[in-house]
Design a protein around this motif. Sequence first.
Motif, PDB file in Angstrom:
ATOM      1  N   UNK A 110      41.004  78.361  40.483  1.00  0.00           N
ATOM      2  CA  UNK A 110      40.284  77.937  41.696  1.00  0.00           C
ATOM      3  C   UNK A 110      39.807  76.499  41.533  1.00  0.00           C
ATOM      4  N   UNK A 111      40.298  75.601  42.392  1.00  0.00           N
ATOM      5  CA  UNK A 111      39.931  74.192  42.276  1.00  0.00           C
ATOM      6  C   UNK A 111      38.613  73.905  42.956  1.00  0.00           C
ATOM      7  N   UNK A 112      38.100  72.696  42.723  1.00  0.00           N
ATOM      8  CA  UNK A 112      36.837  72.318  43.369  1.00  0.00           C
ATOM      9  C   UNK A 112      37.065  72.088  44.856  1.00  0.00           C
ATOM     10  N   UNK A 113      38.278  71.630  45.198  1.00  0.00           N
ATOM     11  CA  UNK A 113      38.635  71.440  46.602  1.00  0.00           C
ATOM     12  C   UNK A 113      39.847  72.303  46.911  1.00  0.00           C
ATOM     13  N   UNK A 114      39.704  73.200  47.880  1.00  0.00           N
ATOM     14  CA  UNK A 114      40.792  74.105  48.246  1.00  0.00           C
ATOM     15  C   UNK A 114      41.134  73.910  49.715  1.00  0.00           C
ATOM     16  N   UNK A 115      42.351  73.443  49.972  1.00  0.00           N
ATOM     17  CA  UNK A 115      42.815  73.276  51.346  1.00  0.00           C
ATOM     18  C   UNK A 115      43.843  74.367  51.600  1.00  0.00           C
ATOM     19  N   UNK A 116      43.613  75.163  52.644  1.00  0.00           N
ATOM     20  CA  UNK A 116      44.524  76.288  52.885  1.00  0.00           C
ATOM     21  C   UNK A 116      45.017  76.300  54.331  1.00  0.00           C
ATOM     22  N   UNK A 132      33.788  72.899  54.589  1.00  0.00           N
ATOM     23  CA  UNK A 132      33.322  71.608  55.097  1.00  0.00           C
ATOM     24  C   UNK A 132      33.612  71.467  56.585  1.00  0.00           C
ATOM     25  N   UNK A 133      34.350  72.409  57.150  1.00  0.00           N
ATOM     26  CA  UNK A 133      34.777  72.258  58.541  1.00  0.00           C
ATOM     27  C   UNK A 133      33.586  72.329  59.484  1.00  0.00           C
ATOM     28  N   UNK A 134      33.601  71.432  60.487  1.00  0.00           N
ATOM     29  CA  UNK A 134      32.542  71.416  61.481  1.00  0.00           C
ATOM     30  C   UNK A 134      31.294  70.689  61.019  1.00  0.00           C
ATOM     31  N   UNK A 135      31.268  70.220  59.783  1.00  0.00           N
ATOM     32  CA  UNK A 135      30.105  69.457  59.331  1.00  0.00           C
ATOM     33  C   UNK A 135      30.308  67.976  59.607  1.00  0.00           C
ATOM     34  N   UNK A 136      29.189  67.274  59.795  1.00  0.00           N
ATOM     35  CA  UNK A 136      29.240  65.832  60.044  1.00  0.00           C
ATOM     36  C   UNK A 136      29.532  65.101  58.733  1.00  0.00           C
ATOM     37  N   UNK A 157      39.094  74.322  54.728  1.00  0.00           N
ATOM     38  CA  UNK A 157      38.867  73.348  53.667  1.00  0.00           C
ATOM     39  C   UNK A 157      37.580  73.755  52.962  1.00  0.00           C
ATOM     40  N   UNK A 158      37.729  74.189  51.710  1.00  0.00           N
ATOM     41  CA  UNK A 158      36.552  74.634  50.963  1.00  0.00           C
ATOM     42  C   UNK A 158      36.266  73.635  49.853  1.00  0.00           C
ATOM     43  N   UNK A 159      35.005  73.210  49.781  1.00  0.00           N
ATOM     44  CA  UNK A 159      34.600  72.343  48.673  1.00  0.00           C
ATOM     45  C   UNK A 159      33.529  73.075  47.883  1.00  0.00           C
ATOM     46  N   UNK A 160      33.824  73.298  46.605  1.00  0.00           N
ATOM     47  CA  UNK A 160      32.829  73.924  45.745  1.00  0.00           C
ATOM     48  C   UNK A 160      32.366  75.273  46.308  1.00  0.00           C
ATOM     49  N   UNK A 213      48.693  73.132  52.033  1.00  0.00           N
ATOM     50  CA  UNK A 213      47.918  73.813  51.001  1.00  0.00           C
ATOM     51  C   UNK A 213      47.756  72.845  49.844  1.00  0.00           C
ATOM     52  N   UNK A 214      46.554  72.787  49.317  1.00  0.00           N
ATOM     53  CA  UNK A 214      46.291  71.821  48.258  1.00  0.00           C
ATOM     54  C   UNK A 214      45.127  72.350  47.442  1.00  0.00           C
ATOM     55  N   UNK A 215      45.259  72.230  46.136  1.00  0.00           N
ATOM     56  CA  UNK A 215      44.168  72.658  45.279  1.00  0.00           C
ATOM     57  C   UNK A 215      43.904  71.555  44.267  1.00  0.00           C
ATOM     58  N   UNK A 216      42.689  71.006  44.307  1.00  0.00           N
ATOM     59  CA  UNK A 216      42.337  69.928  43.379  1.00  0.00           C
ATOM     60  C   UNK A 216      41.448  70.519  42.292  1.00  0.00           C
TER      61      UNK A 216
END
Lengths: 251, 406
Positions: free
Chosen positions: A1-7, A67-71, A60-63, A23-26
Amino acid sequence: MGILEVKGVNKRFGGLQALGDVNLSVKENSVHAIIGPNGAGKSTLLNCLVGKLIPDTGSVMFNGQSVLGRKPYEINQMGISRVFQTPEIFGDLTVRENMMIPIFAKRDGAFRMHAIKDMMREREIVDAADHMLEEMNMADKYGMHAASMSRGDKRRLEIGMCLAQEPRLLLLDEPTAGMARADTNNTIDLLKQISDQRDITIAIIEHDMHVVFSLANRITVLAQGTPLVEDDPENIKGNPKVREAYLGETA
Amino acid sequence: MFGLNKQDTTLLIIVAILALFAPFILNPFPEGSALAQFNAGYPDLMQRFVIFGIFAIGFNILFGLTGYLSFGHAAFLGVGSYAAIWMMKLLTMNVIPAIIISVIVAGLISFLVGWISLRRSGIYFSILTLAFAMMMYQLAYSDLFGQLFGGVLTGGETGLQPKVSDPRILDAALAEGATPKAHLFGLEMGASHKMNVGAWSFTFNAGYYIAAFAMLAAFYMSIRIFRSPFGMMLRSVKSNQHRLNYTGLNPKPYTLAAFVISGMYAGLAGGLLVAMDTQVGAERMFWTASGEVVIMTILGGAGTLIGPVLGSGLLKYMENILSKINKSVLESWFSFMPDGMSDFFIAITNLFVGKQWHITTGVIFMLVIIFVPGGLVELGKRIGARLSRKKEPNNTDGSAKPEPAE
């Protein structure tokens, strides 16, 4: 599980499918490069990560948090800092003031009515800013107007401002675009030093293969809005699919 | 001193001395001399200098720091005036409650206007504030709210004045035929002491000194705001809002706070205007009054500490002194010339004085914008730099010696 997960991220502008099922996993503490030819969707992807654009579908999950919908400022407060293609700094302010603002933001949050105390009496903030400027080798420039510095120095200042916030993830959008060779190599050294010495993840969008292969330990190749491959740098170099994406028809 | 650095303390002291000795400084010419009409040391005008100084200092906190150009600030001044006059009608002729309530009400209204207008930036923000100001002017001029509830709120075209028959629950009833006079614990605003020294005559007016004290307090507050972390954030809004967003800061509450603070400054100015002259009409909310404060700030130097005070002083001086020079005054000036020549000079000069004083203002404004965009403060700095070439250029705002235009 990466710190940044784009699915499964999709983004469409009218008839143009800018991002198709990305899809991207950092991984934490890696230097992850995202490369691809012009129009591959690199910038669109980046804008989806920092809140400038909202994807049509996907997550898009960070940690562990979405993050979606956030400013943009909320996402920044979560621990994502962004360096722009052209350095974005506060040109009318002094170099030291530039460095103080992110430190204030880190301590006080998105807004604090702090209108009586003289800012130079905030010793800890001033000291932290001066310390960071020293680390960036800019200690002699603290009183200068930021706008009057060279492009390379502006870039250094911008990276320093991002680091001053102690982010978990540093996003860089073509950090060496339009730079001379010497400045490019300086920036590469600086970024290497940052990733070696700090507990930080770096995601970098880059055109310049010299920069990519000097820094990255993981590479994702985007083509026409879709990830083509994700692999280690050694394997990417010889991958025929990547060559095709960059050169068109296989030669 | 007072938590300011040395440079700012010096500036504050200079302004305080200028304000204290204004009755002398502004009356340099002996009474009855030909130049006496250039004297500005009479109470009414001195009060205007400091009150519009407050207005411009507050406007500068918004425009000078954040770069948001409001074209509706006269509306907050008007709101402050109406609030103050209602205090005088309902509560007491003492100016303290009137001034306090004018600041509060102007703050509330500017919060509302700012909340909506700050959804946009640049020219759209300016247009929104202008639209709000004109709506508020129209509401005041037609007294729509008063009519709606079957009473009086703004008095429409005639405006409002305190009357003998007003309730004024804290004051003793006035005798029939007396005029209610604004006072500070018994000290009437109109009270003046005249001092004659040789051919000179100096007037010390209670109202002026109260307004000047308010101006000094307002000026001190603005220095503190300029030097605070909050002030730095406002400057960063002007410099690069994009970067601010990506540095984890939300620009909106910062700009809104600056908008409300400058609205409260405008309210204070409005309240003081009523304290000095107990009447109010809708015309002080008209958009030209909003434009005037923009001109004052730019003329003096937007974003500098002392600039707005100088700008408002210069503009009010021209408005009151130039406009009084009429044709007969000009004739007496040029009477030493041969007939044809004097007619020519009178005709030329007449274009720039009297009712046409706006032409002079316009010319000066254009010259400033083209040659010294930083306003009078930059002009002062350049002159200072030319006089002493060795001197290092200063980076900090308001460091130039203020000219005694105030």
